[in-house]
Design a protein around this motif. Structure first.
Motif, short mmCIF file in Angstrom:
data_model
loop_
_atom_site.label_atom_id
_atom_site.label_comp_id
_atom_site.label_asym_id
_atom_site.label_seq_id
_atom_site.Cartn_x
_atom_site.Cartn_y
_atom_site.Cartn_z
N GLN A 151 -15.34 16.74 8.43
CA GLN A 151 -16.26 16.11 9.37
C GLN A 151 -15.93 16.57 10.78
OE1 GLN A 151 -15.72 11.86 9.96
NE2 GLN A 151 -17.87 11.57 10.47
N LEU A 152 -16.95 17.07 11.48
CA LEU A 152 -16.82 17.39 12.90
C LEU A 152 -17.90 16.62 13.64
CD1 LEU A 152 -16.40 21.29 12.71
CD2 LEU A 152 -14.60 19.59 13.06
N GLY A 153 -17.47 15.73 14.52
CA GLY A 153 -18.43 14.93 15.28
C GLY A 153 -17.81 14.48 16.58
N PRO A 154 -18.60 14.34 17.64
CA PRO A 154 -18.08 13.95 18.94
C PRO A 154 -17.95 12.43 19.07
CG PRO A 154 -20.41 14.41 19.14
CD PRO A 154 -20.06 14.61 17.69
N THR A 155 -16.75 11.93 19.19
CA THR A 155 -16.59 10.48 19.35
C THR A 155 -17.04 10.01 20.73
OG1 THR A 155 -14.29 10.52 20.15
CG2 THR A 155 -14.62 10.53 17.76
N LEU A 159 -22.74 19.07 -2.27
CA LEU A 159 -21.94 20.04 -1.53
C LEU A 159 -20.53 20.16 -2.11
CD1 LEU A 159 -22.85 19.22 2.20
CD2 LEU A 159 -23.63 21.17 0.84
N PRO A 160 -19.90 21.32 -1.97
CA PRO A 160 -18.50 21.44 -2.38
C PRO A 160 -17.61 20.44 -1.63
CG PRO A 160 -19.45 23.59 -1.87
CD PRO A 160 -20.44 22.58 -1.43
N GLU A 161 -16.51 20.05 -2.24
CA GLU A 161 -15.65 19.03 -1.64
C GLU A 161 -15.09 19.46 -0.29
OE1 GLU A 161 -12.60 17.46 -4.09
OE2 GLU A 161 -13.95 16.82 -5.69
N ASP A 162 -14.94 20.77 -0.07
CA ASP A 162 -14.37 21.23 1.20
C ASP A 162 -15.44 21.65 2.20
OD1 ASP A 162 -15.25 23.58 0.06
OD2 ASP A 162 -13.45 24.73 0.58
N ALA A 163 -16.71 21.36 1.91
CA ALA A 163 -17.79 21.69 2.85
C ALA A 163 -17.56 20.97 4.17
CB ALA A 163 -19.14 21.31 2.27
N ILE A 164 -17.89 21.64 5.26
CA ILE A 164 -17.72 21.08 6.60
C ILE A 164 -19.07 20.59 7.10
CG2 ILE A 164 -17.03 21.56 8.98
CD1 ILE A 164 -15.26 23.85 7.81
N VAL A 165 -19.14 19.34 7.51
CA VAL A 165 -20.36 18.75 8.02
C VAL A 165 -20.17 18.46 9.51
CG1 VAL A 165 -21.94 16.81 7.86
CG2 VAL A 165 -20.90 17.73 5.79
N ALA A 166 -20.95 19.13 10.34
CA ALA A 166 -20.89 18.96 11.79
C ALA A 166 -22.11 18.16 12.24
CB ALA A 166 -20.85 20.31 12.50
N GLY A 167 -21.89 17.03 12.85
CA GLY A 167 -22.99 16.16 13.27
C GLY A 167 -23.04 15.99 14.76
N GLY A 168 -24.23 15.96 15.30
CA GLY A 168 -24.40 15.71 16.72
C GLY A 168 -24.51 14.22 17.00
N ALA A 169 -25.17 13.88 18.10
CA ALA A 169 -25.27 12.48 18.52
C ALA A 169 -26.72 12.06 18.63
CB ALA A 169 -24.55 12.29 19.86
N GLY A 170 -27.00 10.87 18.13
CA GLY A 170 -28.34 10.32 18.14
C GLY A 170 -28.52 9.43 16.94
N ASN A 171 -29.63 8.72 16.87
CA ASN A 171 -29.85 7.80 15.76
C ASN A 171 -29.89 8.49 14.41
OD1 ASN A 171 -29.98 5.55 17.44
ND2 ASN A 171 -31.72 4.70 16.33
#
Length: 560
Positions: A409-413, A380-392
């Motif tokens: 990185q977008l993820g819910p703490t 992926l390009p260096e500025d690609a945005i990765v959004a992750g949900g929650a789970g194993n």
């Protein structure tokens, strides 16, 4: 001399107030309780785009993700009662993630108040613990004042969500009022004596360690802090789902301090004689369930830097507490130049442990999910945005993906499921020039899968990976650990996710073998449409390091 004011209804005054505060996107589900605001948004659509979503929970995640990505308050519009209840999930995420947000909720008119009228709720009570400030605008002429107050509060100190309730009669009322100029971002700076004390503590430290985290950072401050840390020869880790605050390729980066932490890194933190914690709240996930540091007085010398004064000393009694915004702290830190040969000596060893830890391990099945994540990390390009949900399924993302830049990185703490897809929609709308990828579990995806329709409608060509193992995997893992073989309520019967994508007008792919992923990803990208790639993995592959059958066997042997 007073300005020449024109009379506007409350909805238009509110729309203009949002524009004046710099809002460019607003997410929500239209509701009859705020019709005048929708009318006002019609007139400012060239400056403030309203994204009509399919459910308020998805809309609230979009507003939170937009606030996290841009640093500006994410704007959420929901109708009263059920709409406000649905939108609560994103507000809880914004609170725990320190994300600036402004939620606008329709409310019954003043003549119906306190009668339990249709969909009436007291939002001060409902949202009292989920927001930095909750208020109701009862007078139309005070709208600009309240909106200015809301944006100042959302961004000041430790960022967070704010709620404004909008009685219906107030929105229909008219007034001639001036707009309020754009808000200031108000954060404290460190005192000279605090920085002098920090310099003394660093000078005495033999095994210091730095932990970065929290909300309220900007790109330039992260860049300058990385340069300072590297020059000093310090080792650094990032708190749970804040891995993009420091370039993971740096020789100073030792890994993420969150769920599934590298045991060698956890031990290194326990053995540190000084911890410099900047921005992280030192909550349950970042402290390994409050085990990496003793409560309430840590064994390590703790220097805790946080923008929220209320956070300092809330769990851990620091040796030195510094109430400061992070750009302000970094600017003061650059005046210090401590470095010791002993610090730099262990960097190579820590880095080698990190690199070894992030190598994908063998896993059952024809599709090796870890190698898919590594391919994406490398491609992926260096500025690609990765959004992750929650789970194993997110464990592989945390362990094998290396973040290269700020706000990738977008993820819910707060570990909230259903986040990845709507967050990716918001990211693609806010930054259409960047590649955006959502990581979702099968159970996670279907909590907000309807927002794929929002992506298609508003032209947001993201790519969503749906990791399908037919399970609520995290809970199934816990069942096997605590009650081996007695599984209940965690199996899922899923749709054909590729067909699901095509039904909405998007692109769909199904991948069952590792070698088939890269071609499928390229086809999805080349389609120019919002896309879903279903990854069918072996349900026994429950974490990057173990299997369900191994967990069950271990539990049975222990007598559970």
């Amino acid at each position: 001399m007073k300005p020449d004011l024109r009379t506007r209804h409350g909805g238009r005054i509110l729309a203009d107030a949002l524009v004046a505060q710099g809002a460019k996107l607003a997410f929500g589900v239209p509701g009859e309780s705020y019709l005048p605001l929708l009318d006002g948004l019609h007139d400012v659509g060239d400056r403030l785009r309203f994204i009509a979503c399919r459910q308020e929970g998805g809309a609230s995640y979009m507003a939170e993700a937009c606030g996290k990505l841009t640093g500006e308050p994410g704007v959420l519009l929901v109708t009263r009662g059920p709409g406000a209840a649905n939108g609560a999930i994103g507000m809880h995420t914004g609170l725990q993630d320190s994300t600036p947000m402004v939620m606008l909720i329709g409310q019954v008119g003043g003549d119906f108040a306190d009668r339990e009228a249709f969909q009436e709720i007291d939002y001060r009570r409902m949202y009292g613990q989920l927001a930095k400030w909750v208020a109701q605008i009862d007078r139309v002429e005070r709208i600009p004042e309240y909106v200015s107050h809301a944006f100042h509060t959302a961004t000041a100190g430790r960022p967070g969500p704010v709620v404004l309730a909008l009685p219906e009669d107030m929105l229909f009322a008219e007034a001639a009022v001036a707009d309020v100029p754009r808000h200031h971002v108000v954060r404290p700076g460190p005192a000279a004596r605090e920085m002098a004390e920090l310099e003394v503590l660093l000078g005495k430290a033999e095994r210091p360690f730095v932990i970065l985290g929290g909300g309220g950072w900007d790109r330039e401050s992260c860049r300058r802090l990385q340069r300072w840390i590297e020059a000093a020869g310090l080792a650094v880790g990032t708190s749970f789902r804040c891995q993009d605050l420091f370039d993971n390729r740096s020789a100073s980066y030792a890994g993420d301090v969150g769920i599934g932490i590298n045991p060698a890194l956890a031990q290194r933190i326990k053995e540190a004689d000084l911890l410099l914690v900047i921005g992280a709240r030192l909550g349950e996930m970042t402290t390994g369930g409050y085990t990496l540091l003793d409560v309430p007085v840590p064994r390590q010398t703790l220097v805790h830097v946080h923008a929220g004064a209320e956070e300092l000393g809330s769990v851990y009694r620091p040796t030195l507490a510094i109430n400061s915004g992070y750009p302000q702290f970094v600017a003061a830190l650059e005046a210090l130049s401590p470095q010791r040969p002993a610090w730099r000596k262990e960097l190579h060893e820590l880095r080698e442990r990190y690199l070894a830890w992030t190598e994908p391990q063998p896993m059952p099945g024809a599709l090796h999910y870890g190698r898919v994540v590594r391919w994406l990390s490398d491609t992926l390009p260096e500025d690609a945005i990765v959004a992750g949900g929650a789970g194993n399924f997110a464990g592989w993302l945390h362990r094998h993906f290396r973040y290269k830049g700020f706000r990738t990185q977008l993820g819910p703490t707060n570990g909230s499921m259903g986040y990845g897809l709507p967050a990716a929609v918001a990211a693609k709308l806010a930054a259409p020039e960047r590649e955006v990828l959502a990581f979702c579990g099968d159970g996670d995806f279907l909590m907000n899968g309807q927002e794929f329709a929002t992506a298609v409608q508003h032209g947001a060509p993201l790519i969503a990976l749906v990791v399908n193992n037919g399970l609520y995997g995290t809970i199934r893992m816990h069942q096997e650990r605590e009650y081996p073989g007695r599984v209940y309520g965690t199996a899922l019967r899923n749709p054909d996710f590729a067909a699901y994508a095509r039904a909405f007008g998007g692109h769909g792919e199904t991948v069952e073998r590792t070698d088939d992923f890269a071609p499928a990803y390229r086809r999805a990208k080349d389609s120019g449409k919002p896309a879903i790639i279903e990854l069918r993995i072996d349900p026994d592959a429950i974490t990057p390091a173990t299997t369900l059958s191994a967990i069950r066997e271990k539990s049975l042997k222990s007598g559970r």
